[in-house]
Design an enzyme around this catalytic site. Structure first.
Site, PDB file in Angstrom:
ATOM      1  N   GLN A 198       4.193  -3.870  12.207  1.00 47.15           N
ATOM      2  CA  GLN A 198       4.157  -3.435  10.812  1.00 47.15           C
ATOM      3  C   GLN A 198       5.580  -3.537  10.264  1.00 47.15           C
ATOM      4  O   GLN A 198       6.414  -2.676  10.507  1.00 47.15           O
ATOM      5  CB  GLN A 198       3.590  -2.023  10.722  1.00 47.15           C
ATOM      6  CG  GLN A 198       2.173  -1.921  11.320  1.00 47.15           C
ATOM      7  CD  GLN A 198       1.126  -2.657  10.499  1.00 47.15           C
ATOM      8  OE1 GLN A 198       0.891  -2.334   9.339  1.00 47.15           O
ATOM      9  NE2 GLN A 198       0.501  -3.681  11.092  1.00 47.15           N
ATOM     10  N   ALA A 256      -2.970   4.850   4.251  1.00 41.70           N
ATOM     11  CA  ALA A 256      -2.831   3.723   5.175  1.00 41.70           C
ATOM     12  C   ALA A 256      -1.841   2.682   4.639  1.00 41.70           C
ATOM     13  O   ALA A 256      -1.302   2.815   3.533  1.00 41.70           O
ATOM     14  CB  ALA A 256      -4.197   3.095   5.417  1.00 41.70           C
ATOM     15  N   HIS A 257      -1.645   1.633   5.413  1.00 49.85           N
ATOM     16  CA  HIS A 257      -0.626   0.638   5.073  1.00 49.85           C
ATOM     17  C   HIS A 257      -0.945  -0.137   3.798  1.00 49.85           C
ATOM     18  O   HIS A 257      -2.080  -0.464   3.525  1.00 49.85           O
ATOM     19  CB  HIS A 257      -0.347  -0.322   6.223  1.00 49.85           C
ATOM     20  CG  HIS A 257      -1.519  -0.984   6.851  1.00 49.85           C
ATOM     21  ND1 HIS A 257      -1.356  -1.845   7.911  1.00 49.85           N
ATOM     22  CD2 HIS A 257      -2.836  -0.902   6.628  1.00 49.85           C
ATOM     23  CE1 HIS A 257      -2.538  -2.258   8.285  1.00 49.85           C
ATOM     24  NE2 HIS A 257      -3.444  -1.718   7.530  1.00 49.85           N
ATOM     25  N   ASN A 258       0.106  -0.372   3.044  1.00 50.95           N
ATOM     26  CA  ASN A 258       0.046  -1.202   1.843  1.00 50.95           C
ATOM     27  C   ASN A 258      -0.787  -0.608   0.716  1.00 50.95           C
ATOM     28  O   ASN A 258      -1.133  -1.293  -0.244  1.00 50.95           O
ATOM     29  CB  ASN A 258      -0.430  -2.623   2.182  1.00 50.95           C
ATOM     30  CG  ASN A 258       0.539  -3.307   3.138  1.00 50.95           C
ATOM     31  OD1 ASN A 258       0.314  -3.394   4.341  1.00 50.95           O
ATOM     32  ND2 ASN A 258       1.663  -3.730   2.611  1.00 50.95           N
TER      33      ASN A 258
END
Lengths: 346, 346, 346
Positions: A202, A243-245
């Protein structure tokens, strides 16, 4: 539990709120309380008509209220258009924490030589500040907190105890991170080769705007390539997962136990109820409210209130209805057939 | 945010992926990016047809793609059967963390004399390693992390900052524990005597296989008698709860905020969507997918996708339907009566 | 995983439970196990008829069971009315943790000069105890845990590793706080001025009664004005959120991932299933059980079991029914029309 950090009078209170005041300005004020529980040295407020009954009997030193309720107030009054906002402003005066922040680095803290520390920074016991970190002025790093390499924390931000900010995270000004929250852990990214998982490093970061608050035990994961971005004045409760993004627009508020899956975009002035969930890769426009424990799996393009789920009922009643839910398509088809037959008869 | 930890060229990239490459192998590559955002020193990938439109306009140094899309690529290409897997493999090259791991024990860390440390172990600031712990080779223990007595951590595993591994936990090789997660807290076990609770000491442990990842603020509780067992290559997202004596089979993946109650067995290659919940004492066979926020209260013996809940709708529409849900059994009974009467008439 | 912390015999076990025993009292007992897995030096128990089949084949040193099953037991027996309770009582004998608690302050811990420490207190590596804290007798503060200023912890309470107790929190006797939990973070309180949020300082505290347990990664937020209050013998699992000014009555139990929103009152002897959610500002009377992942938005005034949601089914079946749920009000209206027409015909 509610003690003034220093001696205040009613005149101080009125001045802080910038409101006119009639009465004994020298009356000491030692805290805030509800209308019902306020003692004669505490200030109360009326922000909800449901509590009008408590106003007439209050023993508070003074009451913050809207001018329309002035006549019903048996004690000195502080008239203000938005009494709840006034209460928020006053509450800051009684917070005992800021007075306890000793500037400087506790001897047990570990601060990398390459870290840059703004004026008035307070780094508390057993905290760790890694290589290349930049802390703005008057940043507080609570006991046991860790700030990973190359992260940046803006002026007047506060990490409570045992907070983790991972590497390469950018945090704005006046941000508050409650204990146990984690900013910048790895997003959940893996490629499957048909038989097993391969981790996707990541490589993005997390950017938190100004005036963000993150609750206890919440986490905001770092982006896979680009960053996870939280706008200004976003308020995040406890046990929330981002969560990511994901991106969250300015002034949105996410209640406890809610979760937002990867790459979803939430607009400005949105509100998620407790336990609400947003699926990944969707877009929620500005001004959307999701009620508690609702699941949203498609984008929403129109402001408003959205819900899913079923209300609670007795388990006996629920069991009968839940069984029928599994027959619902059949029920609908049978109804259509019956309507058709019926029309045929008429 | 995405910087190469060292200087790489396109030739290095091609060699790492073991693919043929035509073009300027000396072109430096400083990171990865999406097709749309990639600069001329970044490599992009095409893993989803939805992004074909971005391929034709990309300015990337090169693109990982399936041979079938080779003709549409305006820049040098790295042809590969599974471009997403290729991206995962490349991403590892750009992770800045490993380069920062200084082998050795930070002077502020506390390591028990009876702990056994493998070659190349890195124990960071203010970490604690208790009596009898065994750390394999190149294990990284992040700042503020604690490893309880007699726990074992396999080679090349990494605890990020502020992780807690309780006593008597066994962790495999190449395991990654994100910040704030807790492995081996007590399971929720109490006996009721008719008026109050009596704690059941949780005497089992937790066993994590190789290549497991556990997300931020997740927890895996220790077993009551036997162990809680997580298989190899199991990927666990953030805010996940795994209760005592659960077993999860190899290669399963549990998304954020999901939870598994006590003594439930999950098979191999299963997937839990975000916020999904499994009741206790049930068995889920291999190859089951549970969609987001679904609740499963009975065992599942057949691979496939399972769901519960209702889709989101406007709150006004939802209110009407949710009221009807409470009447559903009545509706079904009325429909049956009507059908019966109707048949009587025909 | 299950080893005796010291040498015990069957006679010791019988004495501890205060039950009669026939057989070889000198038989060493090295742990507890299930009927099926018990070795000849382990004690097992029968608490559920479902395991009667394992009783007849058990190789345990002895079995705890109800007198009604005495005849079926092939090995020495410990007869007791509530074998599960007996198992709970025995389990304490085999917990390895208490034997490891070294009284005293680890040199790496930071304890404020103004803190008051009871006899036999154990403060472990890198823990932090801030100004004005009062610790009762035999309190254990695990590695990396932080106790904020002016908090009070009662006798024989244990904070596992990496626990955070914020300032001004009051904790009863024999309380157990699992790793990663946070007691006393700020509640989620903000006033909106029409364009942005203003923080309401959370001036209340948290009060935990005696014999409370809080699971890993759970949080209990401090009150806005008054306190958040958890009664005696309340058991809270992992990943639970309790918001500001909630009260929970004695002997209630909250399973993993459940959440209670602000100012809600939960009675005594209540149970929340895993992932259950209670909305804010409601009252739940004594003796209420909420099943897993149910949402309760209204007060409950009658003891009993309550539920919401729909059971899990195959995704294909679910998709059809979930679509119909959105038509449910329409279905009900059409059914009523049909019934009316039908009555008109008869």
């Amino acid at each position: 539990m509610t003690h003034a950090s220093h001696d205040l009078t009613l005149a101080d209170i009125a001045r802080h709120l910038n409101v006119a005041f009639e009465g004994d300005g020298k009356q000491p004020v030692r805290g805030l309380a509800t209308l019902k529980e306020a003692q004669s040295d505490q200030v109360a407020f009326l922000a909800n008509r449901a509590y009008l009954k408590d106003l007439v009997a209050t023993r508070a030193a003074a009451v913050l209220l809207h001018p329309e309720h002035a006549e019903s107030c048996p004690v000195p009054r502080l008239e203000i258009d938005n009494p709840y906002l006034g209460y928020a402003q006053l509450s800051q005066l009684f917070d005992p924490l800021p007075a306890r922040d000793v500037p400087g680095i506790h001897p047990s803290a570990v601060v990398a030589a390459s870290a840059s520390l703004g004026e008035g920074v307070s780094i508390q016991a057993n905290a760790v500040v890694e290589e290349g970190v930049v802390l703005g002025e008057h940043v507080v790093v609570g006991a046991g907190s860790v700030i990973g390499a190359d992260s940046v924390v803006g002026d007047h931000s506060r990490l409570h105890a045992n907070v983790t900010v991972c590497h390469g995270v950018v945090i704005g000004q006046r941000v508050i991170l409650q204990s146990g929250c984690v900013i910048g852990g790895d997003g959940f990214g893996f490629a499957h080769d048909g038989s097993r998982w391969h981790k996707i490093a990541q490589l993005g970061g997390v950017v938190l705007g100004d005036d963000v608050e993150v609750g206890s035990c919440s986490n905001i994961d770092r982006g896979a390539l680009g960053d996870t971005v939280i706008g200004n004045d976003v308020k995040i409760d406890s046990q929330v997962q981002i969560a990511h993004n994901v991106t969250v627009g300015d002034h949105s508020a996410l209640a406890g136990c809610s979760g937002i899956a990867g790459s979803t975009h939430v607009g400005q002035h949105c509100m998620l109820g407790g336990g609400a969930g947003l699926a990944g890769h969707i877009t929620i426009c500005d001004g959307v409210q999701i009620t508690g424990m609702s699941l949203v799996t498609n984008s929403i393009h129109k402001p408003g209130v959205y819900s899913s789920g079923t209300g609670a009922m007795s388990n006996a009643q629920w069991r009968k209805n839940a069984v029928r839910f599994k027959q619902l398509d059949d029920i609908a088809n049978r109804l259509s057939r019956l309507e058709k037959n019926h029309r045929g008869q008429m």
